[in-house]
Design an enzyme around this catalytic site. Structure first.
Site, PDB file in Angstrom:
ATOM      1  N   THR B  99      -0.870  -0.229   3.186  1.00 14.25           N
ATOM      2  CA  THR B  99      -1.315  -1.404   2.430  1.00 14.25           C
ATOM      3  C   THR B  99      -0.828  -1.262   0.995  1.00 14.25           C
ATOM      4  OG1 THR B  99      -3.242  -1.749   3.814  1.00 14.25           O
ATOM      5  CG2 THR B  99      -3.340  -2.664   1.601  1.00 14.25           C
ATOM      6  N   LYS B 175      -2.631  -9.699   4.390  1.00 14.55           N
ATOM      7  CA  LYS B 175      -3.531  -8.531   4.361  1.00 14.55           C
ATOM      8  C   LYS B 175      -4.228  -8.436   3.010  1.00 14.55           C
ATOM      9  CE  LYS B 175      -5.497  -4.589   5.204  1.00 14.55           C
ATOM     10  NZ  LYS B 175      -5.081  -3.248   4.896  1.00 14.55           N
ATOM     11  N   LYS B 243      -8.174   1.006  -5.026  1.00 12.24           N
ATOM     12  CA  LYS B 243      -6.722   0.817  -4.902  1.00 12.24           C
ATOM     13  C   LYS B 243      -6.382  -0.586  -4.405  1.00 12.24           C
ATOM     14  CE  LYS B 243      -4.011   1.250  -1.458  1.00 12.24           C
ATOM     15  NZ  LYS B 243      -3.208   1.557  -0.263  1.00 12.24           N
TER      16      LYS B 243
END
Lengths: 306, 306
Positions: B99, B175, B243
């Site tokens: 990701t 995402k 993050k």
């Protein structure tokens, strides 16, 4: 039907109107109060009984439902000039379905009980369309005896009643928590849609993926579809959301609780109201975010062309 | 099975480990790379083939999956010293399931294609437990030819694959939007639970009501239950959320998009990390809010007694 087949409804706005119409449909005699004469005329056309004051309505019914907007209005219609309480028979059931500060709901409940009245704290949710169909959700607390009287009334106006104990105030508290989440989720939906549009994601595809993923919410599913379709017709307008989140923020501050997400959402909805979106649906914060981000959302015109 | 039955998995953290094990279970030969020797030993015990560098693994397989944490790590394992790309045969399929910034995913995709490689941008979600069962959700974009090769691999590791077009980057973008919503909803869940507890609402009752009301979300249903049960075992730890939301905030700023809810949630998760909750589940922001609000949540001890 029992002796409690006469119901007064004070405040014929979106939710009160729907409740009153639903009660009429179920065979209740309904006495309606509103400051707008044209609403009373419409109510009369629906076979309701219009009244000129809360006192007049309270004299005619053994159950009084209150559907006004603010704490101050609740106090006014109950205890102010021509208020309902002084005119009501002892033992009258007062159902407060206004969304107000939980602490005010507690205080008003106590004053009603001191005046010899029965009380249910019963805020509702669901929006105008469901109200009209008699399908709101009721989050209610009050004594068993009061619930026995209220049963057929809740049957008429709601699809679902959560019974949250005997303590007046619990209904308003849980309604407030539901409001916190709903309104933060509306803001998050608008933010997600605007960012997606900004970075070149197809909104219909994104909607399909998210509604099947961990980012889904009741509000994303509902308001997200409205944003994809460019539909900003008010279900729950920004003016009301600013009031509701203001309640959360105030109650949290009184209790010493930290609510950073609520405060961020409240700032966004307040800015949208200041920018003239107050009567549009909550998801119209997407329009504000779209302008800030220079992003074209479906069905949203450049404001200079409006 | 086709010639693409050899798969390298670079990065055997929670998600990469689950993918590698799922591929082994489905009969693939799997080559694993991780900087932690003890993880490679565990992998060997599971009949996986441990490798000492991305280059070594890329030489042995015609498909390379990348499951590392940051953009920098992706670049390092692909293009750095002993990186996979220089060692791979042209036509090797690179599936990037880390990701990362969507803009980095685009850039890395271009570099891979320039080097003659096939590419799918395929971030996954679902957490470690679902990864181990081969039931993650994949949000993927890439060419039809690449998808033909990847089919049996996605079958092995996932319960659901969203195919989001040919353009590398769309997988990462959607995402990211899912992450925005998921993480804001986790923060809102923690805030709602803490406030409810603070004002004397029974959390189990509240959970039951909200999960059937407009305030519900996938995360409220999942993480809300964990908070009610005092369960803070990490599904998606705060370190990772900081993050992920950092990616949203950075990408939004680059694009000129306003994301006030993301920023409020990021500030909260960052504070929780600074306070030492980084390895706990995201819903442990409730502990931080509980401390600030002086509220006792189920199963949470006073910190001075920890």
């Amino acid at each position: 039907m029992s002796q409690f087949s006469d119901v007064s409804v004070i405040g014929l706005g979106a939710m009160g109107w729907g409740a009153a119409i639903s009660l009429l449909r179920d065979g209740f005699s309904v006495y309606g109060v509103d400051i707008r004469q044209e609403v009373l005329e419409r109510f009369s056309a629906e076979k309701g009984n219009p009244c000129q004051s809360p006192a007049e309505a309270a004299k005619l019914a053994s159950v009084v439902m209150v559907f006004v907007v603010t704490d101050k209005q609740v106090e006014q219609v109950l205890f102010g000039q021509d208020g309902a309480v002084a005119a009501a028979e002892p033992g009258t059931l007062f159902i407060n379905s206004s969304t107000i500060q939980p602490s005010s709901a507690v205080e008003i409940g106590k004053r009603l009980e001191s005046a010899g009245m029965r009380v249910i704290d019963a805020p509702v949710s669901g929006g105008a369309a469901r109200a009209l169909r008699g399908e709101v959700t009721v989050m209610a607390s009050g004594s068993g005896e009061a619930f026995k009287i209220a049963g057929p009334i809740f049957d008429a106006i709601s699809a679902k009643v959560f019974r949250l104990g005997a303590e007046v105030g619990q209904g308003s508290r849980i309604k407030m928590i539901n409001q916190l989440l709903s309104d933060v989720h509306i803001a998050a939906t608008a933010e997600a849609m605007t960012l997606a549009s900004n970075i070149g994601v197809n909104l219909e595809t994104m909607y399909e993926v998210i509604t099947q993923s961990t980012g889904n919410s009741w509000m994303f599913e509902d308001r997200g579809a409205h944003i994809v379709n460019g539909d900003y017709a008010p279900r729950s307008p920004i003016d009301i959301i600013v009031k509701d989140l203001g309640i959360v923020s105030f109650e949290a501050e009184s209790a010493g609780a930290a609510v950073p997400l609520t405060n961020a959402a409240l700032a966004l909805f307040s800015e949208a109201r200041a920018e003239g979106y107050g009567r549009e649906d909550g998801c119209a914060v997407a329009k504000l975010l779209g302008r800030k981000s220079d992003t074209a959302l479906p069905g949203v015109k450049d404001r200079s062309q409006e």
